[in-house]
Design a protein around this motif. Structure first.
Motif, PDB file in Angstrom:
ATOM      1  N   ASN A 100       0.818  -1.202   0.000  1.00 28.22           N
ATOM      2  CA  ASN A 100       0.000   0.000   0.000  1.00 28.22           C
ATOM      3  C   ASN A 100       0.859   1.263   0.000  1.00 28.22           C
ATOM      4  N   CYS A 101       1.941   1.246   0.734  1.00 22.81           N
ATOM      5  CA  CYS A 101       2.807   2.432   0.760  1.00 22.81           C
ATOM      6  C   CYS A 101       3.408   2.697  -0.620  1.00 22.81           C
ATOM      7  N   ALA A 109       0.594   4.052  -2.745  1.00 26.46           N
ATOM      8  CA  ALA A 109       0.234   5.403  -2.321  1.00 26.46           C
ATOM      9  C   ALA A 109       1.206   6.436  -2.866  1.00 26.46           C
ATOM     10  N   GLN A 118      -3.564  10.474   1.515  1.00 26.58           N
ATOM     11  CA  GLN A 118      -2.661   9.348   1.269  1.00 26.58           C
ATOM     12  C   GLN A 118      -1.462   9.395   2.213  1.00 26.58           C
ATOM     13  N   VAL A 164      -0.260   6.539   4.860  1.00 23.15           N
ATOM     14  CA  VAL A 164       1.099   5.981   4.858  1.00 23.15           C
ATOM     15  C   VAL A 164       1.727   6.142   6.238  1.00 23.15           C
ATOM     16  N   SER A 202       0.070   3.701   8.585  1.00 23.30           N
ATOM     17  CA  SER A 202       0.442   2.324   8.288  1.00 23.30           C
ATOM     18  C   SER A 202       1.857   1.999   8.751  1.00 23.30           C
ATOM     19  N   ALA A 232       8.064  10.294   3.459  1.00 18.69           N
ATOM     20  CA  ALA A 232       7.228   9.756   2.379  1.00 18.69           C
ATOM     21  C   ALA A 232       6.949  10.830   1.336  1.00 18.69           C
TER      22      ALA A 232
END
Length: 460
Positions: free
Chosen positions: A126-127, A130, A324, A328, A331, A361
């Motif tokens: 998912n990261c 994203a 998003q 991140v 998560s 990120a």
């Protein structure tokens, strides 16, 4: 005052107002859980508007106009897939997810399968997806600066900087609140623009300049239609952004209804940016498709309407990327740091870590965005990657009691393996954007059946 100067002034004022709203949201992010769930204060208006805002800024408007310029009316399929993603989420999984009382989708998987391996796999995939989604969003800022004759790298950095500050300051509450404002402004400006187009004989201009096939909903290769619509729709079942809005709702009824009506209300709108893109292609046949929306807004429509629309689009992109980034952050913090590194940190340290992860990120996203050219392709690639690696593992685990942890891992590995074969080894598959889901499902069922606990053990 020329249009460019007016646009810059409106953009600065508008962004300042959004930052002000973000500052107000500090009271709903006093700790980590409130930061990622808006303290569960989401009303129907806020959550529904936020669902619409998640897609309406870049993918539906900028990307829709880009597709309209390239394909004509067939460019609507990405927007249709986006709307269907909310309907599928609401009808299939929203209620179940709200009842899990989890902060991330990875936590849902850990509760279902036990241990942390499935949740960690989901978090990592998912990261990566994203970052691709955020890079696609920020590309709009780069395209705007390129159109204005300014340094596109500067555009990426400025949009990114605003996003980092906003996300670190306001959390999920600020994201949803600004989403509602963005949706209202963008829809109003779009309707004014369409009225202006009609008043100036836009459809006659389009008919005269573009081929008749431009009005055909299937005026593109069927596999491209599938790539635009189906992964986008299926992504709704595993969307981190949808999940965060779901768990931010004040109650279960709001969580389900807001997703459903978000999709229903957005569906008729998605045709309008495509028409603007077609109009732009008719007027400016040599213009770059990625910046066609900016060219039309600044050179064709009334100056204030165009300036306000662009400001709202930039702000919508900001809040979409924020959501998003927040997921991140949640998560990595919840599913990796707290599970494997430090299970009992103090709240102050956790909040500081969350901000560091957000900025890191974001910097990675900026790097990816600098090499991105097509908004829709970046989004579609991300959805394909996520669906291949996590759709069967997640949805199958929720609806099939016989699913096992080895089956879930096998499904994820198999799906990603087939994406790798297609993207990096040059092996072609029919409908490659969704094909990996099939072998992933086969692996999931076969391995789960082979690893079922024995009846004697299950009875204990």
């Amino acid at each position: 005052m020329n249009t460019l100067t007016l646009s810059v002034i409106v953009l600065i004022v508008y962004m300042g107002a959004m930052m002000g709203i973000g500052y107000m949201g500090r009271n709903t992010s006093k700790n980590f859980e409130e930061f990622v769930t808006a303290a569960k204060k989401g009303s129907f208006l806020m959550v529904c508007g936020s669902y619409m805002g998640s897609h309406i800024g870049n993918g539906v408007v900028v990307g829709g106009a880009e597709n309209g310029a390239n394909y004509g009316l067939a460019g609507v399929w990405y927007g249709v897939g986006a709307c269907l993603s909310y309907l599928v989420f609401a009808l299939v999984i929203a209620k179940k997810l709200y009842r899990t009382d989890s902060l991330t989708l990875s936590e849902c998987l850990d509760k279902r399968y036990g241990g942390h391996i499935t949740g960690t796999i989901f978090a990592v995939i998912n990261c990566g997806a994203a970052i691709s989604i955020m890079a696609g969003q920020i590309t709009a800022g780069k395209n705007l600066f390129s159109y204005l004759g300014l340094n596109p790298i500067l555009g990426v950095c400025l949009v990114g900087l605003a996003v980092f500050i906003y996300a670190a300051m306001s959390g999920q509450w600020g994201v949803m609140m600004t989403d509602v404002i963005q949706v209202a402004v963008i829809v109003a400006c779009t309707l004014i623009s369409i009225a202006y187009m009609l008043g100036n004989g836009a459809f006659d201009v389009i008919h005269a300049a573009l081929p008749a096939g431009s009005w055909n909903l299937f005026n593109m290769d069927f596999e491209v239609i599938i790539m635009n619509a189906i992964p986008t729709m299926l992504f709704g079942l595993i969307s981190a952004a949808s999940f965060q809005r779901n768990v931010s709702a004040k109650d279960e009824k709001t969580a389900v209804r807001s997703a459903f009506w978000g999709g229903v209300l957005l569906l008729p709108y998605v045709f309008l940016p495509v028409l603007i893109g077609m109009y732009g292609r008719a007027l400016f046949p040599d213009a770059a498709a990625g910046s066609i929306i900016f060219k039309v807004m600044l050179e064709v429509f009334p100056p204030f309407v165009g300036a306000l629309m662009i400001a709202a689009l930039m702000a919508a992109i900001m809040s979409t990327v924020d959501s998003q980034l927040i997921y991140v952050t949640a998560s990595i913090t919840k599913d990796i740091y707290l599970q494997f590194i430090n299970k009992n940190p103090d709240e102050k340290k956790l909040n500081r870590l969350a901000k560091i992860i957000t900025i890191t990120a974001g910097l990675i996203t900026l790097y990816v965005a600098l090499g991105t050219t097509s908004i829709i392709k970046m989004l579609s690639y991300a959805y394909t990657f996520m669906c291949a690696g996590t759709l069967v593992m997640f949805v199958g685990g929720i609806f099939w009691k016989g699913a096992t942890k080895p089956g879930a891992v096998a499904a994820s590995v198999t799906g990603i393996f087939f994406v790798f074969l297609n993207k990096f080894c040059g092996i072609s598959f029919p409908y490659a954007s969704i094909f990996p889901i099939l072998p992933s499902a086969v692996a999931f069922v076969v391995v789960s059946l082979c690893t079922q606990p024995k009846k004697a053990e299950a009875a204990k």
